[in-house]
Design an enzyme around this catalytic site. Structure first.
Site, PDB file in Angstrom:
ATOM      1  N   ARG A 209     -18.551  58.473 119.222  1.00 26.09           N
ATOM      2  CA  ARG A 209     -19.628  57.691 119.819  1.00 26.09           C
ATOM      3  C   ARG A 209     -20.960  58.215 119.307  1.00 26.09           C
ATOM      4  O   ARG A 209     -21.182  59.426 119.216  1.00 26.09           O
ATOM      5  CB  ARG A 209     -19.589  57.775 121.357  1.00 26.09           C
ATOM      6  CG  ARG A 209     -18.456  56.993 122.007  1.00 26.09           C
ATOM      7  CD  ARG A 209     -18.697  55.495 121.873  1.00 26.09           C
ATOM      8  NE  ARG A 209     -17.717  54.697 122.602  1.00 26.09           N
ATOM      9  CZ  ARG A 209     -16.603  54.199 122.087  1.00 26.09           C
ATOM     10  NH1 ARG A 209     -16.314  54.450 120.808  1.00 26.09           N
ATOM     11  NH2 ARG A 209     -15.778  53.465 122.809  1.00 26.09           N
ATOM     12  N   GLU A 243     -26.399  51.173 118.566  1.00 25.73           N
ATOM     13  CA  GLU A 243     -25.708  50.136 117.795  1.00 25.73           C
ATOM     14  C   GLU A 243     -25.934  48.778 118.466  1.00 25.73           C
ATOM     15  O   GLU A 243     -25.976  48.694 119.693  1.00 25.73           O
ATOM     16  CB  GLU A 243     -24.206  50.443 117.749  1.00 25.73           C
ATOM     17  CG  GLU A 243     -23.860  51.679 116.939  1.00 25.73           C
ATOM     18  CD  GLU A 243     -22.351  51.959 116.923  1.00 25.73           C
ATOM     19  OE1 GLU A 243     -21.569  51.094 117.376  1.00 25.73           O
ATOM     20  OE2 GLU A 243     -21.960  53.041 116.473  1.00 25.73           O
ATOM     21  N   HIS A 260     -19.299  51.939 112.159  1.00 29.56           N
ATOM     22  CA  HIS A 260     -18.334  52.079 113.255  1.00 29.56           C
ATOM     23  C   HIS A 260     -17.001  51.410 112.901  1.00 29.56           C
ATOM     24  O   HIS A 260     -16.463  50.610 113.658  1.00 29.56           O
ATOM     25  CB  HIS A 260     -18.905  51.479 114.548  1.00 29.56           C
ATOM     26  CG  HIS A 260     -18.259  52.006 115.791  1.00 29.56           C
ATOM     27  ND1 HIS A 260     -18.899  52.041 117.003  1.00 29.56           N
ATOM     28  CD2 HIS A 260     -17.019  52.505 116.023  1.00 29.56           C
ATOM     29  CE1 HIS A 260     -18.095  52.535 117.920  1.00 29.56           C
ATOM     30  NE2 HIS A 260     -16.940  52.827 117.341  1.00 29.56           N
TER      31      HIS A 260
END
Length: 380
Positions: A209, A243, A260
Site C-alpha cells: 500500500r 492513487e 499498482h
C-alpha cells in the site's frame, strides 16, 4: 439476480453468468444509483464499499472483493445489514512475489550485486510475505522477517522488531496490510525518521500500500542525497499515496515504478474471481460448476527443457522469459510523465498487458532442481 462487477475483474462473466445477469462497471467512479437493484457487488481495491455506496441497494445479498486487502470495505456495516462478504486472501501472492523477484534481479544487474551476499528484510510475512521468504531462501539469499502479529501468536516465528531490523538490511520489501491506528499501525511505517535507520544503499521495495512508505520522506531524502553526493537509494514503487494521482516528482528518483500492478498476473486476478465465485456458491448452497483451469487461456510458452547444468545464476534468464518488470516501468514512465489525462494510472491498470505466472510453464529434463518448483514452476 443482478450482479455488478468491476470491469477490470477478469473472467467474471465466465464464472458468474450462470448465476445471474452480470453488468460491468467502473469501480473507481461507481455510485449508489448505479447499483440500486444489485443482488451481488464484486469490487477491487479502488471501490470504497460503505453505507454511502450501498444506501440505495436494499436487496443486496453479497459483497466480494477480489483482493487480499479489505481496508476499502466497511465490514461492520455489511454485518449490520446481514450482507455476505468475502475477500480473496492469497489470490495474487505468487504474482506479487514474481514482481518483487524481477525487481531484485533488475537491481542486481544494474548495481552489480551478488545476491547471495545480500540480506533481504521482509516486512509483513502473511499470504505474500511467506511466499517471498520461501522463494528468497530457495535462491540462497539471507532473509530476515518482521511481523509482530505472527510473533504474538507463534512462539517460534523469527520476528525482528522493525527498527532493529532496518540497519541490518541491504534490501527491504514491504508486504503489510494498511493499518491506520494501534500499536501495529502501518501508515508511514517508513518515514523521515525510520529512513535514517537504513544503510544509505539499502534498496526499498513497496508493493503493498502506498501509504506504508511516506512518499514525501522518500522524495526529500532523494533530493537531498542527489545534491550532496549524486547518489540515490535504489527504489521500487508499485503503490503510491493518493492513487490514482501519484506524486510525479518522485518518479525520476525510482529505479522501477509501476501502476499498482504487482498482483496483476492473469492467474492472480482470475484466482481472485474464482475465490469470490466459490464463496458466493457456498452462500447459496450450490456446488461450484466452474474452475480456474477451465477458463484460463493456453499460455504462449508452456514448456521449457532444463539441462543438468542449470543453476542459480540461470534463474534470472528463465524468469525473464515470462516477466520482466522493466516493461511495466517503461509503460508507467511513458504515460504518467506525459500530459495525457485519458491514459494515466487507471488506464494502465485497465489496459495491463497479459502476464503469466511461473506455474504456467512446465519444466522438463532429467532432473528439475527443487528450488525451481519452490519458486512456483511446474515440473513433469
Amino acid at each position: 439476480m443482478k450482479i455488478y462487477a468491476d470491469e477490470n475483474m477478469p473472467y467474471v462473466k465466465d464464472f458468474f453468468a450462470e448465476l445471474g445477469e452480470v453488468t460491468l462497471v467502473n469501480g473507481r467512479t461507481l455510485t449508489a444509483d448505479q447499483i440500486s437493484d444489485a443482488d451481488v457487488l464484486l469490487v477491487r481495491s479502488v471501490t470504497k464499499v460503505n453505507q454511502q455506496l450501498l444506501s440505495k441497494s436494499p436487496q443486496l445479498k453479497f459483497v466480494g472483493t477480489a483482493t487480499i486487502g479489505t481496508d476499502h470495505i466497511d465490514q461492520q456495516y455489511l454485518q449490520q445489514r446481514g450482507i455476505g462478504f468475502s475477500s480473496a486472501p492469497g489470490c495474487n501472492a505468487q504474482s506479487v512475489v514474481e514482481y518483487v523477484l524481477s525487481s531484485i534481479f533488475v537491481l542486481a544487474e544494474k548495481y552489480q550485486w551478488n545476491l547471495q551476499k545480500k540480506t533481504v528484510g521482509v516486512v509483513g510475512v502473511g499470504n505474500i510475505g511467506r511466499v517471498l521468504v520461501n522463494a528468497l531462501e530457495a535462491l540462497s539469499i539471507k532473509v530476515l522477517c518482521c511481523d509482530p502479529q505472527r510473533a504474538a501468536t507463534e512462539d517460534d516465528f523469527p520476528h525482528i522488531p522493525f527498527e532493529e531490523l532496518l540497519p541490518q538490511l541491504d534490501i527491504v520489501s514491504f508486504h503489510v496490510p494498511l493499518v491506520k491506528t494501534g500499536s501495529d499501525a502501518t501508515v508511514d511505517l517508513l518515514n523521515s525518521r525510520t529512513l535514517k535507520l537504513l544503510k544509505p544503499d539499502c534498496a526499498v521495495i513497496n508493493a503493498c500500500r502506498g501509504e506504508v512508505t511516506n512518499n514525501d520522506a522518500l522524495l526529500t531524502e532523494a533530493q537531498f542525497t542527489e545534491v550532496q553526493s549524486g547518489r540515490k537509494r535504489a527504489l521500487v514503487l508499485d503503490v503510491w499515496a493518493n492513487e490514482p494521482e501519484p506524486d510525479l516528482r518522485l518518479i525520476p528518483y525510482t529505479d522501477i515504478a509501476s501502476a499498482h500492478i504487482a498482483g496483476h498476473s492473469i492467474e492472480g486476478k482470475a484466482r481472485g474471481t474464482e475465490m469470490l465465485y466459490q464463496a458466493f456458491c457456498q452462500q447459496l448452497g450450490l456446488s461450484p460448476a466452474k474452475t480456474l483451469a477451465q477458463v484460463l487461456p493456453e499460455p504462449q510458452v508452456s514448456e521449457v527443457k532444463i539441462n543438468s547444468n542449470f543453476g542459480l545464476l540461470d534463474v534470472q534468464n528463465l524468469t525473464r522469459l515470462l516477466y520482466d518488470v522493466r516493461r511495466d516501468d517503461a509503460l508507467f514512465r511513458f504515460y504518467m510523465m506525459h500530459d495525457n489525462k485519458t491514459q494515466g494510472f487507471d488506464w494502465l491498470r485497465k489496459s495491463y498487458p497479459p502476464r503469466r505466472e511461473y506455474s504456467s510453464v512446465r519444466l522438463t529434463g532429467q532432473e528439475v532442481p527443487e528450488f525451481l518448483t519452490t519458486l512456483g514452476f511446474s515440473s513433469q
